[in-house]
Design an enzyme around this catalytic site. Structure first.
Site, short mmCIF file in Angstrom:
data_model
loop_
_atom_site.label_atom_id
_atom_site.label_comp_id
_atom_site.label_asym_id
_atom_site.label_seq_id
_atom_site.Cartn_x
_atom_site.Cartn_y
_atom_site.Cartn_z
N SER A 64 9.41 0.36 2.56
CA SER A 64 8.33 -0.54 2.99
C SER A 64 7.03 0.19 3.34
CB SER A 64 8.77 -1.36 4.21
OG SER A 64 9.15 -0.51 5.27
N ASP A 86 3.11 -3.54 13.12
CA ASP A 86 4.25 -4.28 13.67
C ASP A 86 5.17 -3.27 14.34
OD1 ASP A 86 5.72 -3.10 11.63
OD2 ASP A 86 5.92 -4.94 10.44
N HIS A 99 5.80 -0.47 11.34
CA HIS A 99 4.88 0.02 10.31
C HIS A 99 3.48 0.30 10.86
CE1 HIS A 99 7.96 -2.48 8.24
NE2 HIS A 99 7.99 -1.42 7.46
#
Ligand SMILES: *[C@@H]1O[C@H](CO)[C@@H](O)[C@H](O)[C@H]1NC(C)=O
Ligand SMILES: *[C@@H]1O[C@H](CO)[C@@H](O)[C@H](O)[C@H]1NC(C)=O
Length: 357
Positions: free
Chosen positions: A46, A331, A334
């Site tokens: 991600s 978040d 990340h």
């Protein structure tokens, strides 16, 4: 009537022509030494997924607001896990390529786009195929077949050879696999053995893309994974702060990765491979936030910042911060675009220092 020529104008012209010739020679020599980068090709999780998970069945998505809140041109949730662009996008732009690297599975793009940059990364994946199924190398091989059909064999080979391959993977192997106990790897391996298992997997991955023609590659080490907001929150029960046990694992694993990278470089002299020290970069931000204009390095900007990521980080969640540039994390897992920009810069600097570019 032509104006009278000053004496010496001929000599000046000659000198000018010689200078131009010298400049052209210099330019061609530089270009020959370091070919232009035709594309940025991305593998990983991600941290670098530019939207592949939007089109596969998975709960690990970021294709809704406030993800993408600070994208250039206005808010746009593209599936990137962040408020804006990711390091590969910023690297691509800095190299004179498109400002966004398209996701390979995104039907809005075709092979002509992918010839200038393509992302195979998928949120949630790891090196261990028990972390999540990894098809990235299979897609890379398919991409190469499409590229050959479009450009012909030799031009396609040149794109692959000169492209910068950016790899960022490994966090999920520890945090979403080993330490989560869900896959059984914890019972099967000591953490030291699991590190060796992953390093061997990373080596095999790099050898495979080398075999498929990749020559310019960056491989990112683990960040200070014990300092991710989610891990700090879990640690709150034990007094708070970074989970030192996880940071220790990251440091030891990174040292093993660096040995592996040195070994591969020795084995494949044509492979320009750089290890990117993400851990140290993150620690710099955490120890001296003010130097980077950061005010919060412990919580994410999104929602409470303590645990929300993916579907928990949404527009109904209260408390999302106004200025993500003041945060290290977007978040609970990340980084913000601001930090991604620093990472992109660091990656490029290492590439220039180590002759990858
Ligand atoms: C991982 O992939 C290898 C090779 O493709 C396969 O042999 C192995 O069974 C897979 N392991 C898991 C846990 O999926
Ligand atoms: C990285 O950032 C520094 C400081 O802002 C800048 O001088 C340098 O040109 C950047 N490097 C690259 C490769 O973009």
């Amino acid at each position: 009537m032509a104006p009278p020529r000053r004496p010496g104008a001929g000599a000046a012209l000659l000198l000018q022509q010689q200078l131009v010739a010298a400049a052209v020679l210099l330019l061609t020599t530089t270009v020959a030494a370091s070919p232009r980068v035709p594309a940025v090709i991305v593998f990983g999780d991600s941290t670098v997924d530019t939207g592949n998970n939007n089109v596969i069945p998975t709960p690990l998505r970021a294709d809704f607001p406030p993800y993408g809140r600070d994208m250039p041109g206005g808010p746009r949730a593209t599936g990137r896990f962040g408020n804006g662009r990711l390091p590969p996008d910023l690297i691509s732009e800095a190299l004179g390529l498109p400002p966004l690297v398209p996701a390979y599975l995104d039907p809005a793009y075709g092979i002509d786009d992918f010839a200038r940059g393509v992302c195979f990364a998928s949120a949630g994946t790891g090196i261990d195929n028990a972390t999540a199924s990894v098809l990235e190398v299979e897609y890379y091989a398919e991409y190469q077949r499409r590229l050959r059909a479009r450009l012909g064999r030799s031009r396609a080979a040149a794109v692959i050879r000169d492209a910068l391959h950016v790899v960022s993977i490994g966090t999920n192997d520890f945090l979403e696999n080993y330490f989560l106990l869900a896959t059984g790897r914890f019972a099967q391996f000591t953490v030291d053995e699991f590190e060796d298992f992953l390093v061997a997997g990373a080596r095999e991955f790099l050898a495979r893309i080398h075999r498929l023609g990749a020559r310019r590659v960056t491989f990112a080490g683990l960040a200070a994974i014990g300092c991710l907001p989610l891990e700090r929150t879990t640690n709150a029960l034990r007094g708070g702060g970074c989970v030192e046990e996880y940071n220790e694992v990251a440091r030891r694993y990174n040292a093993k990765l660096q040995d592996m990278v040195r070994g591969l470089r020795a084995e494949f002299p044509k492979l320009k491979l750089a290890y990117i020290s993400v851990y140290e970069s993150f620690l710099n931000l955490i120890t001296d936030p003010a130097k980077f204009g950061l005010e919060n390095v412990e919580e994410g900007c999104c929602a409470t910042g303590k645990f929300e990521m993916g579907f928990m980080c949404n527009d109904d969640a209260p408390l999302t911060c106004d200025d993500a540039d003041k945060f290290l994390f977007w978040d609970a897992f990340h980084p913000t675009e601001k930090v991604n920009r620093l990472m992109a810069n660091h990656t490029l600097e290492v590439c220039y220092q180590e002759g990858v570019l």
